[in-house]
Structures are given as structure tokens and as C-alpha cells.
Enzyme design. Structure first.
Site, short mmCIF file in Angstrom:
data_model
loop_
_atom_site.label_atom_id
_atom_site.label_comp_id
_atom_site.label_asym_id
_atom_site.label_seq_id
_atom_site.Cartn_x
_atom_site.Cartn_y
_atom_site.Cartn_z
N GLU A 111 -13.11 9.04 2.30
CA GLU A 111 -14.08 8.25 3.10
C GLU A 111 -15.13 7.96 1.99
O GLU A 111 -15.67 6.64 2.30
CB GLU A 111 -14.60 8.96 4.31
CG GLU A 111 -15.32 7.94 5.17
CD GLU A 111 -14.79 6.91 5.50
OE1 GLU A 111 -15.02 6.00 5.82
OE2 GLU A 111 -13.30 7.02 6.39
N ASP A 112 -15.69 8.91 1.73
CA ASP A 112 -17.34 8.59 0.97
C ASP A 112 -17.14 8.08 -0.38
O ASP A 112 -18.74 8.16 -1.51
CB ASP A 112 -18.10 9.27 1.30
CG ASP A 112 -18.20 9.63 2.70
OD1 ASP A 112 -18.18 8.36 3.40
OD2 ASP A 112 -18.55 10.32 3.29
#
Length: 762
Positions: A111-112
């Protein structure tokens, strides 16, 4: 369940002597660590409970996650990598397997960071990649939002959990660390996150048997949502703990000595309730702090089950027992796998002492729930497969996910799941001894649907402990319930939905009601189509209609029939789809005068020769969706006509009703109908009369008496003053037929207080 929204801020100071166990470390709000956990710290943590851990896998995951997050920081200013490390640390306390620990380290990478699922699969394997991707999909779920969105997100959460329960464990640990550092989050987001935690994650942890995690999540949320109430409770608890320090040790000592005298080795320790639990109990029972008798409790941990019952005997013969406070969760475990003996006695200093007697294994499950099922052991199959056989809590989860397929919309699913998360349970039995667990306040309707949906749909009565009782009877622990069914009832009354407590029962009732209504419309549609084909002298066959389904944009024959019954599809369109050369003769024959001709045709009584083209009306309890003219009704003896209203069925009007003028330009909505009354089962039908009576005392009573004496039933009455001397009464009646109505009108006209009576044709 948002107890902080209700408020009593004023709590009286505690009085009297109340013993309190030492403060649990769970209640203290953790601060950010000054030093991140090193690689060797992580490996040693896992090795302490799993000597066969894959050190290389843990080291590679540590380095990969640290490099992936690089210079990213959290709101607190700490390196972002500190968050997945803390999540992994929480999971090592639960003694979870290597794959779960590694997935925790990597759970934010897709996600990051620039990491991809394919890369993680390649380096760490498909199992870990699937866990990380499952968590990635859940990361942006906003569970406190508009009901439909909240429900849909909760669906996704539970579906991901059911696929691999370790996703839930990582998600809960992730949420716990986020709650521990909530003070660094912008104020506007704190309340939303705390509400989400208290509404969804804390109850879900409790349902999975993870009591320690549930309590910490609840207290952290409580601290954020109502800091004043939290401070008040903590102040009272700390004061009581200081005042009664010696009493705690005395109780522990006496318990241990008495058990040792009887040759029972036990580990005894005290524990006090958490602030949120105390606050909610005060709110729920509307009592003050000093009135709570179970602020503290003692755990008695035994070597085996037999020793638990022996210890219970020692306790009960040493101190007086508080009546009604004994519960045996060993023989009848809770659905979250919790097992223990609960009892309350009057102990030293005349204090109420709450005891929980359990084995070491039971104690582990009570604290860690599904996480206590030794995921790291080899040769035991996948964690999900193992839990299917070992865990009732996971069985509840799978059952809840099963509701997904039965819920017609997300809101129904949310209603069911929230109810299941928050309710305590009552245990009942079938006549054959099968245990049925239900939420408290559940009734026999809920019980019937818990046994089987077909049992619920056909239930007509019940026996509770051998005695006849209403289906709405609230059930108590230990009740034996026999549900009486009838094949004549295929669908439950729709009113049951308001009586049912469980989401499963409500969803089943709604589903059965929708099916019954659909069947009614389908039956009506089939009769309309049969009538049209009979008049047009063309052949109808299901096989031929099946071939025309694509042209009608319907999936099945039943869909076509229901659409015709609801007025969404014209019967003539069905005929044209089956026979492209079909022409609607009525439209050609009557031309501009079509509406008048149709009305005149209906004025003649139905002839036996064309009875197959006329739809029979049996009243509101028939198998057709029929209702009567809203402003006057219709009664047997009236010559009637049916008007099809899309989505509502047939409305029956007397042929003389002025309301029929509104439908003159829509001849396709007119239906030939006739009365079909069963003389052996008389029914009442709606009618309306207008009475002008003299405005004097007792006049209304005289009118009502005449109606009652002639077996009429007043359904509604309204009054208006037209002049100082006269009052106008509009009375909605229920009568058997036109002859019955005429007799009532004639008797009213004979009364001196009545100036005029007339029937209203709606």
C-alpha cells in the site's frame, strides 16, 4: 453500543469497603518506544515459543520492510517502520506462526511503498503474499460511515478473515497499535477511529475469544471518546485499590490455603474489571459506582477439569454462595470457546468475591481466543482448516459470512452482524437435546429459525418445557423448546419480523415474505395471461414462452408472470413476443371509445361460458395481491372491476365508483373480476358510510349501538361540524356483503337522531 454518548457525569463517591485487585497493565496507555526492536530481538521473541522458527525468513522480512519504508515517518515523528515492528511484537505475544509475523512486518509495503504482490510472492512465498494482499485490501475500509457503505466494508472485512483467519489477527494487532498512538493523530480523526474500534474491532476481538485485546481496545476508545468519564472511573478505582490493598492479599492467601488443605494445587491471582466494562455496567443497570459488587475477581487456575469441580466444592463449603451467581461454562462453552466455572461467594471481610475456576488451557483460550490454537505447530494443516475443527469462535465467523449469501442488501447483513457482536447469549435445547445458542431476549421465533429456516417458516406454535406458550415468548437459559409446525403454512406472517431478535430470523422472514409476494404476483400474472390468450383464441405454452424470454428481457417464466402481475409488463406484450403477428383486437375494435366499451362490458354479470377469462376475488387473504378502493371499499353484491396498479397488484372498485374516471384512458389496466366467496368461511369487507346526525348528547352512542347490534365492525370514524345543529360522521365499516350493509343503513335511517345516511363509493 456507543455508551459514551449517554452521559451521567456525576457519580457519587464510593462508600464502604470494596476490595480491588491490582491494576491491570492493559489499562495504561502505552507510549511510543524510545528504541525500535532489533532483528535479534524479534527472532528471540519467536524462538521463545517456537524453537523451530525460520530465522532466515524473519531476518529477510525485517530487512525488506525496513528498506521498503525507508525514510517514511508516522504522525508521532517515529520512523514508519516502527509501526509494523510493534504489530509484529503484539503478535509474538500471541505466539503466532512465522508466516503471520512476517506478514505483519510487510502488511503496509504494497500500500505505502513500491513493493508489489508479485515481488513479495517471489521472495517470501505465495502464503505470505496472500496475507499481505488481504490486509492491503482492508487498509482503506472506513467502517464508521453511511450505513450501506459501512455494511459493505464490513462484508469485505469478514470475507477476507474467513479466507484466512490470520488476516484478522494481524488487523486487530494493527488496530491496537494505532489506538495506542492515537494521541498523535489529528483531533478530527480521533473520534472516528475510536468509534470504529469500539463498534467493530473490539467486539470482533471478543467474539474471537481474545478478551485481553478486546479490553484494551475498549479502554483506549473509551479514553478518547469520553475522557472525563474515563478519568472519573480511574480515580475511583485507584482510590479503592489503595484503600483495600491488604484485603486482596488476604483473599488470595485464604483461597490458596483452603485449596492446599484439600490436596488441590492451584494458581490464584486477583484481577479488577476495566474502566469501560465498569462504566457500561453502571449505564446499563443505572447504578452508582459504590453499588457494583463485582469490580474485582479472582482467577483460580487448575491442572485439569476434575480439579476445577473439586475446587468449586471446596469454595462452596468454605464460604456462603450468592444465589443465582453460579454458571458452568465448562459443560456449556460460550460460542467464542470460553470455558470456565463462575461463582460468587461472601468471602473475608463480608466482601463479595467473584471466582473464575478454569484449567491452564482454558485460561489461555480465555485470554487469547483463537490465537491460542498453536498456529506455529507443524503437521496440523492450515490454520483455517485447523480452526474449523477446534474453534467454536471460528465457526461463528464462518456462520456470519454464510449470512452474506442470505442477506438481500448490505443493511440487513450489518443489522445481523452488529447484533451478533454485541449480545450475550442464552442456551436452549431441542427435544432431542441439541444445544441452540441465541442472543439474550431471543424468543421462540428466533429459536425456530436457528434450528432450520423451514422450521421457522412453518412454525405455528410451541411448547416450552412441555407447556404450550406463544411464539413470542422470551427464552431463558436451559429451556427445552419444541416448535410445532404445519405444512399448511409455507411463509411466516410479515409481522414476525418486528418480533424476531436475531438477524438470521429477520432476514429469513423478509426473504420468505418477498417470495410469497412474488408468488402472488406471479399467480396474478398467469391468470391475466391465461385470460388474454383465451379471449384471443391462441394457444399458450410455457415452452413457447421460454423461447420468447430474450425478447421480453426476463430470465425466467416466473419473472415474466410476476412482471405482468405487478403491472410492469403488459399481457399483450407477452402475446406479441410469442406470436409476432398478434394484434390487440380490443384496441382496433373500440377505437376512440375503447374505455367506455370496456366499462359497459363489465356491467353485465359474468356468463358461465366465459368464466375462465374472469379473475375470482376472494378478499384480502386470498393468494392474489388484492386490495380494495381506498375511499369506500367494495363488498360482495357490488358489481366490481379490477384496476392493475404497477407494483401493487389489483385494486377492486365498485362499478359505480367515480374514481374509475381516472383510468378511462388506460384500458389495459382494467380487469374482469368476480366475487368468489366461501359461504362456510364468512369474511368481512370494507365499506364507508356518511351519517348526518343531530348534534346532541348520546347521538354518537346511538349510531355505534345500531352498528354493533347488527354485527358490523367500526374500523375508523371521523367527525366534522357542518352546522351548529348537525355533525357529519364518516364511518369505515367492515361488513359481510351488500345485504348486510343495506340493513345497517336502513336501521340508522330509522333513528330520530340521524338526518341522513348514504354510502360513499370511493
Amino acid at each position: 453500543m456507543a455508551y459514551w454518548r449517554r452521559s451521567s457525569r456525576q457519580m457519587q463517591a464510593a462508600t464502604g469497603q470494596v476490595a480491588v485487585a491490582p491494576t491491570s497493565p492493559v489499562t495504561e496507555k502505552p507510549k511510543s518506544r524510545s528504541r525500535m526492536m532489533r532483528q535479534y530481538d524479534l527472532v528471540e521473541r519467536v524462538r521463545s515459543y517456537n524453537p523451530d522458527t525460520n530465522e532466515d525468513l524473519l531476518n529477510r522480512a525485517y530487512v525488506y520492510a525496513m528498506k521498503a519504508h525507508g525514510t517514511q515517518t508516522r504522525a508521532s515523528g517515529d520512523p514508519y517502520f516502527s509501526h509494523p515492528l510493534e504489530v509484529a511484537a503484539i503478535l509474538t505475544n500471541l505466539k503466532l506462526d512465522d508466516a503471520t509475523i512476517v506478514a505483519a512486518l510487510l502488511h503496509d509495503t504494497i500500500e505505502d511503498t513500491e513493493a508489489t504482490r508479485a515481488e513479495i510472492d517471489n521472495i517470501f512465498g505465495h502464503e505470505i503474499g496472500a496475507l499481505v494482499e488481504g490486509l492491503t485490501k482492508l487498509k482503506r475500509l472506513e467502517l464508521v460511515s453511511r450505513e450501506a457503505k459501512q455494511a459493505e466494508n464490513l462484508r469485505k472485512l469478514l470475507l477476507a478473515i474467513a479466507d484466512d483467519v490470520r488476516v484478522l489477527l494481524i488487523k486487530l494487532a494493527d488496530r491496537l497499535h494505532n489506538m495506542r498512538t492515537l494521541e498523535f493523530v489529528p483531533h478530527a480523526s480521533r473520534r472516528r477511529i475510536a468509534e470504529e474500534t469500539l463498534d467493530i474491532y473490539a467486539p470482533l476481538a471478543g467474539r474471537m475469544g481474545m478478551q485481553e485485546m478486546r479490553e484494551e481496545l475498549e479502554d483506549l476508545s473509551f479514553h478518547t471518546l469520553d475522557p472525563e468519564a474515563y478519568a472519573v472511573v480511574m480515580q475511583r478505582l485507584d482510590a479503592l485499590a489503595e484503600r483495600n490493598r491488604n484485603l486482596i492479599g488476604e483473599i488470595e492467601s485464604q483461597l490458596s490455603k483452603n485449596l492446599q488443605k484439600n490436596g488441590i494445587a492451584a494458581r490464584v491471582y486477583g484481577r479488577r474489571k476495566q474502566p469501560f466494562s465498569i462504566w457500561t455496567k453502571m449505564e446499563r443497570k443505572s447504578v452508582g459506582f459504590e453499588q457494583l459488587s463485582d469490580i474485582f475477581g479472582f482467577r483460580v487456575v487448575m491442572p485439569d477439569v476434575e480439579a476445577c469441580y473439586r475446587a468449586l466444592g471446596v469454595v462452596h463449603t468454605t464460604w456462603p454462595v450468592v444465589p443465582g451467581r453460579f454458571k458452568d461454562y465448562i459443560s456449556t462453552p460460550k460460542q467464542n470457546d470460553y470455558r470456565s466455572l463462575h461463582t460468587t461467594v461472601i468471602g473475608p471481610g463480608n466482601q463479595r468475591v467473584e471466582l473464575q475456576i478454569r484449567t491452564e488451557e482454558m485460561n489461555q483460550i480465555a485470554e487469547f481466543g483463537i490465537a491460542a490454537h498453536a498456529f506455529y505447530k507443524e503437521g496440523m494443516g492450515s490454520p483455517t482448516e485447523r480452526l474449523k475443527h477446534e474453534s467454536n469462535a471460528f465457526a461463528w465467523l464462518r456462520h456470519t459470512v454464510g449470512i452474506l449469501s442470505e442477506s438481500a442488501n448490505p443493511e440487513e447483513f450489518l443489522e445481523h452482524t452488529k447484533l451478533e457482536l454485541f449480545h450475550d447469549q442464552v442456551f436452549c435445547f431441542t427435544p432431542k437435546g441439541k444445544l441452540i445458542a441465541l442472543p439474550r431476549q431471543a424468543n421462540v421465533i428466533d429459536f425456530a429459525y436457528a434450528v432450520h429456516t423451514d422450521v421457522g417458516n412453518s412454525a405455528v406454535g410451541c411448547k416450552i418445557n412441555g407447556k404450550f406458550a406463544p411464539l413470542s415468548s422470551e427464552l431463558q437459559n436451559g429451556d427445552e423448546v419444541e416448535v410445532l409446525t404445519s405444512v399448511a403454512q409455507s411463509a411466516p406472517p410479515s409481522a414476525w419480523e418486528s418480533l424476531a431478535v436475531t438477524g438470521k430470523a429477520r432476514a429469513a422472514i423478509r426473504r420468505a415474505t418477498r417470495t410469497a409476494v412474488r408468488d402472488q404476483y406471479a399467480g396474478l400474472g398467469r391468470r391475466i395471461i391465461d385470460r388474454l390468450f383465451a379471449r384471443a383464441k391462441i394457444e399458450y405454452a410455457d415452452d413457447k414462452l421460454k423461447g420468447a424470454l430474450p425478447r421480453l428481457a426476463r430470465a425466467s417464466i416466473e419473472d415474466v408472470m410476476a412482471s405482468v402481475g405487478r403491472g410492469e409488463l403488459k399481457a399483450s406484450d407477452v402475446a406479441r413476443a410469442m406470436y409476432p403477428d398478434y394484434k390487440e383486437e380490443r384496441m382496433v375494435r373500440y377505437g376512440a371509445k375503447k374505455s367506455l366499451a370496456v366499462k359497459l362490458k363489465l356491467k353485465s354479470p359474468p356468463h358461465p361460458a366465459r368464466s375462465t377469462s374472469v379473475i375470482p376475488v376472494r378478499g384480502i387473504n386470498s393468494d392474489l395481491p388484492v386490495k380494495f378502493a381506498p375511499n369506500g371499499g367494495a363488498v360482495p353484491g357490488d358489481r366490481i372491476v379490477g384496476i392493475v396498479t404497477p407494483g401493487e397488484g389489483i385494486t377492486i372498485y365498485p362499478i359505480q365508483s367515480p374514481a374509475l374516471k381516472d383510468f378511462e384512458e388506460e384500458p389495459e389496466r382494467w380487469l374482469d373480476v368476480r366475487w368468489d366467496i366461501d359461504e362456510t368461511m364468512p369474511q368481512r369487507f370494507p365499506a364507508r358510510i356518511l351519517v348526518h346526525n343531530v348534534n346532541e348528547p348520546g347521538s354518537l352512542a346511538q349510531v355505534a349501538t345500531v352498528i354493533a347490534e347488527h354485527d358490523g365492525n367500526i374500523d375508523n370514524i371521523s367527525m366534522s361540524r357542518r352546522s351548529p345543529d348537525f355533525t357529519e360522521l364518516t364511518i369505515d365499516l367492515e361488513v359481510y356483503d351488500l345485504k348486510h350493509l343495506s340493513a345497517i343503513i336502513a336501521q340508522l335511517r330509522a333513528k330520530a337522531v340521524v338526518a341522513k345516511v348514504e354510502r360513499v363509493n370511493g
